[in-house]
Design an enzyme around this catalytic site. Structure first.
Site, PDB file in Angstrom:
ATOM      1  N   LYS A 137     -73.513  76.177   9.333  1.00  0.00           N
ATOM      2  CA  LYS A 137     -74.360  77.191   8.692  1.00  0.00           C
ATOM      3  C   LYS A 137     -73.817  77.510   7.297  1.00  0.00           C
ATOM      4  CE  LYS A 137     -76.048  81.922   8.935  1.00  0.00           C
ATOM      5  NZ  LYS A 137     -75.978  83.251   9.564  1.00  0.00           N
ATOM      6  N   PHE A 159     -76.496  85.227  14.294  1.00  0.00           N
ATOM      7  CA  PHE A 159     -76.937  86.604  14.545  1.00  0.00           C
ATOM      8  C   PHE A 159     -78.276  86.827  13.849  1.00  0.00           C
ATOM      9  CE2 PHE A 159     -76.122  88.509  10.333  1.00  0.00           C
ATOM     10  CZ  PHE A 159     -75.344  87.515   9.754  1.00  0.00           C
ATOM     11  N   ASP A 205     -75.318  92.259   0.949  1.00  0.00           N
ATOM     12  CA  ASP A 205     -76.641  92.696   1.377  1.00  0.00           C
ATOM     13  C   ASP A 205     -77.544  91.468   1.407  1.00  0.00           C
ATOM     14  OD1 ASP A 205     -78.311  94.673   2.358  1.00  0.00           O
ATOM     15  OD2 ASP A 205     -79.209  95.062   0.402  1.00  0.00           O
ATOM     16  N   ASP A 223     -81.263  84.346  12.744  1.00  0.00           N
ATOM     17  CA  ASP A 223     -80.851  82.932  12.866  1.00  0.00           C
ATOM     18  C   ASP A 223     -81.681  82.118  13.867  1.00  0.00           C
ATOM     19  OD1 ASP A 223     -78.978  82.988  10.866  1.00  0.00           O
ATOM     20  OD2 ASP A 223     -77.248  83.250  12.190  1.00  0.00           O
ATOM     21  N   ASN A 278     -71.105  94.710  10.153  1.00  0.00           N
ATOM     22  CA  ASN A 278     -71.560  93.478  10.786  1.00  0.00           C
ATOM     23  C   ASN A 278     -70.421  92.466  10.936  1.00  0.00           C
ATOM     24  OD1 ASN A 278     -72.753  90.955  11.279  1.00  0.00           O
ATOM     25  ND2 ASN A 278     -74.696  91.645  10.378  1.00  0.00           N
ATOM     26  N   THR A 287     -68.435  96.612   5.779  1.00  0.00           N
ATOM     27  CA  THR A 287     -69.615  96.217   6.555  1.00  0.00           C
ATOM     28  C   THR A 287     -69.492  96.696   7.992  1.00  0.00           C
ATOM     29  OG1 THR A 287     -70.978  94.334   7.268  1.00  0.00           O
ATOM     30  CG2 THR A 287     -68.629  93.945   7.177  1.00  0.00           C
ATOM     31  N   ARG A 294     -75.415  82.887   2.501  1.00  0.00           N
ATOM     32  CA  ARG A 294     -74.116  83.562   2.447  1.00  0.00           C
ATOM     33  C   ARG A 294     -73.009  82.587   2.033  1.00  0.00           C
ATOM     34  NH1 ARG A 294     -74.636  85.897   6.625  1.00  0.00           N
ATOM     35  NH2 ARG A 294     -75.384  87.793   5.633  1.00  0.00           N
TER      36      ARG A 294
HETATM   37  P1  ITT Z   1     -74.078  95.756   6.724  1.00  0.00           P
HETATM   38  O1  ITT Z   1     -73.271  96.757   7.483  1.00  0.00           O
HETATM   39  O2  ITT Z   1     -73.185  94.776   5.986  1.00  0.00           O
HETATM   40  O3  ITT Z   1     -75.144  96.337   5.842  1.00  0.00           O
HETATM   41  P2  ITT Z   1     -76.356  94.633   8.194  1.00  0.00           P
HETATM   42  O4  ITT Z   1     -76.393  93.894   9.492  1.00  0.00           O
HETATM   43  O5  ITT Z   1     -77.109  95.911   8.073  1.00  0.00           O
HETATM   44  O6  ITT Z   1     -74.791  94.847   7.844  1.00  0.00           O
HETATM   45  P3  ITT Z   1     -77.937  93.446   6.002  1.00  0.00           P
HETATM   46  O7  ITT Z   1     -78.553  94.743   5.656  1.00  0.00           O
HETATM   47  O8  ITT Z   1     -77.363  92.627   4.908  1.00  0.00           O
HETATM   48  O9  ITT Z   1     -76.738  93.611   7.069  1.00  0.00           O
HETATM   49  O10 ITT Z   1     -78.910  92.500   6.793  1.00  0.00           O
HETATM   50  C1  ITT Z   1     -80.279  92.712   6.895  1.00  0.00           C
HETATM   51  C2  ITT Z   1     -80.793  92.107   8.174  1.00  0.00           C
HETATM   52  O11 ITT Z   1     -80.827  90.691   8.041  1.00  0.00           O
HETATM   53  C3  ITT Z   1     -79.977  92.426   9.421  1.00  0.00           C
HETATM   54  O12 ITT Z   1     -80.864  92.665  10.494  1.00  0.00           O
HETATM   55  C4  ITT Z   1     -79.184  91.153   9.671  1.00  0.00           C
HETATM   56  O13 ITT Z   1     -79.002  90.938  11.055  1.00  0.00           O
HETATM   57  C5  ITT Z   1     -80.092  90.083   9.073  1.00  0.00           C
HETATM   58  N1  ITT Z   1     -79.280  89.012   8.481  1.00  0.00           N
HETATM   59  C6  ITT Z   1     -78.436  89.111   7.426  1.00  0.00           C
HETATM   60  N2  ITT Z   1     -77.825  87.936   7.197  1.00  0.00           N
HETATM   61  C7  ITT Z   1     -78.310  87.068   8.125  1.00  0.00           C
HETATM   62  C8  ITT Z   1     -78.058  85.722   8.428  1.00  0.00           C
HETATM   63  O14 ITT Z   1     -77.177  85.003   7.764  1.00  0.00           O
HETATM   64  N3  ITT Z   1     -78.727  85.163   9.450  1.00  0.00           N
HETATM   65  C9  ITT Z   1     -79.622  85.869  10.166  1.00  0.00           C
HETATM   66  N4  ITT Z   1     -79.902  87.155   9.958  1.00  0.00           N
HETATM   67  C10 ITT Z   1     -79.247  87.760   8.950  1.00  0.00           C
END
Ligand code: ITT
Length: 181
Positions: free
Chosen positions: A158, A135, A60, A138, A8, A6, A164
């Site tokens: 959370k 993040f 994802d 949220d 993130n 990831t 998650r």
């Molecule tokens: P990867 O490198 O793991 O893909 P990413 O940030 O691109 O990281 P996702 O595609 O899974 O992750 O996330 C899609 C969007 O949703 C992205 O803008 C995240 O910030 C947001 N997101 C994912 N999980 C979240 C959560 O638990 N709370 C708030 N926003 C979330």
């Protein structure tokens, strides 16, 4: 030991609370355009399995706003980068029904096989951004039975109720059964 692929760091921090042996690997992989998170995960697992050895996971996630026909859904990352939380609030200005669902699909590549663990969290989109924790979306997401947004909660709070948290606990149960935890 298990790797999560990831970019993130926040995601990793949440997952690590439940599976402490998790290691973060910051590596690029293609996220295809598809109708479901499950399809995105399946493609990425197969792609990454060609590049890296051993067991690993990917996460994802997406926010599905019911009265916006599940927007941003599989486009959540792109929409966050472009219009962000301000854009979502503007889009929903005056909308009464603010129900939304967060979904996480964790993909596991384990001994050459793909597994998926799904977690959902129902809630609603607030009228304004609140809180500094967490993040992404949220600050605008209020889980069912709560008045606070996810961004107003600690990571532990959370995780207890989040999409998650639910998905990773299913993964942890699986790994335990396999004698890996
Ligand atoms: P990867 O490198 O793991 O893909 P990413 O940030 O691109 O990281 P996702 O595609 O899974 O992750 O996330 C899609 C969007 O949703 C992205 O803008 C995240 O910030 C947001 N997101 C994912 N999980 C979240 C959560 O638990 N709370 C708030 N926003 C979330």
């Amino acid at each position: 030991m298990l790797n999560i692929i990831t970019h993130n760091k926040n995601k990793y921090e949440e997952l690590r609370r439940i599976v402490p042996s998790l290691q973060m690997v910051d590596m690029e992989y293609p996220e295809i355009q598809a109708d479901t998170l499950e399809e995105v995960i399946e493609f990425a697992l197969n792609y990454l399995a060609e590049k890296i050895d051993g067991n690993f996971i990917i996460d994802d996630s997406g926010l599905f706003i019911h009265d916006l026909n599940d927007f941003p859904g599989v486009y959540s990352a792109y929409v966050f980068k472009t219009i962000g939380n301000e854009g979502i609030l503007k889009l929903m200005d005056g909308m009464e029904n603010r129900g939304a669902t967060f979904k996480t699909v964790i993909g596991l590549r384990y001994q050459g096989y793909n597994f998926k663990f799904v977690g959902l969290c129902h809630g609603r989109i607030g009228d304004e951004m609140r809180g500094n924790n967490g993040f992404g979306y949220d600050p605008i997401f209020i889980p069912e039975g709560e008045d606070r947004t996810f961004a107003e909660m600690s990571t532990e709070e959370k995780n207890r109720i989040s999409h998650r948290g639910r998905a990773i606990r299913k993964l942890a149960a699986f790994l335990e059964k396999m004698g890996e935890l």
